[in-house]
Design an enzyme around this catalytic site. Structure first.
Site, PDB file in Angstrom:
ATOM      1  CB  THR A 315     -19.646   4.789  19.364  1.00  0.00           C
ATOM      2  OG1 THR A 315     -21.046   4.905  20.500  1.00  0.00           O
ATOM      3  CG2 THR A 315     -18.685   3.240  20.728  1.00  0.00           C
ATOM      4  CG  HIS A 367      -6.488 -10.345  23.417  1.00  0.00           C
ATOM      5  ND1 HIS A 367      -4.955  -9.506  23.009  1.00  0.00           N
ATOM      6  CD2 HIS A 367      -6.425 -10.593  24.614  1.00  0.00           C
ATOM      7  CE1 HIS A 367      -3.920  -9.457  23.319  1.00  0.00           C
ATOM      8  NE2 HIS A 367      -5.170 -10.863  24.881  1.00  0.00           N
TER       9      HIS A 367
END
Length: 404
Positions: A315, A367
């Site tokens: 992005t 994560h």
């Protein structure tokens, strides 16, 4: 009389409902075959609905209605002939003035129900943080209904004596509502972290200065930053495949291909078309595909298939002037790279201070599946490729890599 029932086509495999965003014709109009008659919103894109035959149309749904895929939204009388002349020259009858009798309303009775919210209204007001005493009930004996609660607006403080204080209540499109839902889900359902780095863009500037004119004249597309970033990401994903994977229940799914999603701002909101098998594309191939997808998104012609899938997202908030941000992961992907604006900053180069064009980059990652070593190593690999593109992305032959 032959009447055709027009039903909502399926925009995609997982979509069961669409919303009528806008009718492009009016009830009773004569429409031509393949003429766009409506815009429909799905949770992924806005699509045009063309007339299946020519004839006079009768609308069966209102703007803003949610209709199931396969439901009838309009009728077309195919036996009707096209009217002569301009159909807009219909005689408009002057509205008759009607004498309205003024009826005095009897004062509403005050009872224990006055100002008391219904259970549904109480829940809505609690979610908005609005006191029941500030809401006027329109229900029986002044009871606060759910509709009263939905329309209630939190206090904006004491209003000044002058100045405009108008507000507008507008329903969000289905696409915008779905994006909002997905963003909240990502924040709640993933262990999202973001790591940052900076990139010296001078080597890319030098290559673009040297080749951009010949590149555009030969290939018909500009040599932008997106091709460098896409190919740098492809290289880094091959080095750190966990960033290119996703979670499915108790399983980790790894892909040996790189489908890169490119976030673009369309007229109806954020859209994320996909560059398929970016690992097989050259600089020319990436720039051509980025241009094609961006134009289709801007013109509202992008399809659901072109936005489905993707193993990693890029992005570019820099086009709007963003210096730094923490992009949100595009599920079910595990990573997203944020590009930002380029600013001349002092840098230490060979023991001296030199002004260089610097971009901050950010990698947000899940994560649960990507550890710190992989995330930092991935972003460093992207940085290395962008700061040494001739060697790491062009095999020390820029002219050949750019197909000059």
């Amino acid at each position: 009389m032959s009447v055709l029932e027009m039903k909502v086509p399926s925009p995609g495999e997982s979509i069961t409902e669409v919303e009528i965003a806008a009718w492009l014709v009016e009830d009773g109009d004569y429409v031509e075959k393949d003429q766009p008659i409506a815009e429909v919103d799905s949770d992924k894109a806005t699509l045009e609905l063309p007339a299946e035959e020519s004839g006079i149309i009768t609308l069966k749904a209102e703007e803003g209605d949610a209709v199931a895929v396969g439901a009838v939204v309009c009728l077309i009388d195919t036996s009707a002939t096209k009217p002569d002349g301009d159909s807009s020259s219909k005689k408009e009858e002057a509205p008759k003035e009607e004498k309205k009798e003024v009826v005095k309303e009897a004062p509403k009775a005050v009872s224990y129900a006055t100002g008391t919210p219904s259970p549904a209204a109480k829940k809505v007001l609690a979610e908005k943080g609005i006191e029941t005493s500030s809401v006027k009930g329109t229900g029986k004996d002044g009871r606060i209904t759910k509709e009263d609660a939905v329309k209630a607006v939190p206090s904006m403080g004491t209003q000044p004596a002058n100045g405009s204080r108008n507000t507008e209540r507008k329903k969000m499109s289905m696409l915008r509502r779905k994006v909002a839902e997905r963003l909240v889900a990502v924040k709640n359902e993933t262990a999202m972290l973001t790591t940052f780095n900076e990139v010296n863009m001078q080597p890319i500037f030098d290559l673009r200065t040297q080749f951009k004119e010949n590149f555009k004249s030969k290939h018909g597309v500009g040599l932008g930053f997106m091709s460098f970033f896409t190919l740098a990401v492809v290289r880094a994903l091959k080095m750190y495949p966990d960033v290119n994977s996703m979670i499915d229940g108790d399983f980790q799914i790894k892909q040996d291909f790189q489908d890169i999603s490119i976030a673009v701002s369309g007229p109806k909101g954020l859209m994320v078309p996909v560059i398929r098998n970016a690992e097989n594309l050259s600089f020319r191939g990436v720039e051509s595909e980025v241009k094609r997808l961006a134009l289709r998104a801007r013109d509202g012609q992008i399809t659901i298939d072109e936005m489905t899938g993707g193993t990693f997202t890029i992005t570019n908030g820099g086009v709007f002037g963003s210096m730094l941000s923490t992009p949100i992961i595009n599920p079910p992907q595990s990573g997203i790279l944020g590009m930002h604006n380029i600013v001349n900053r002092p840098m230490a180069v060979n023991g001296g201070i030199v002004i260089q064009p610097i971009m901050y980059v950010a990698l947000s990652y899940d994560h649960r599946i990507v550890d710190g070593r992989e995330s930092v190593g991935f972003l460093v690999a992207v940085k290395e490729a962008l700061e040494n593109p001739a060697e790491l992305l062009m095999d020390n032959n820029p002219a050949k890599a750019l197909e000059m």
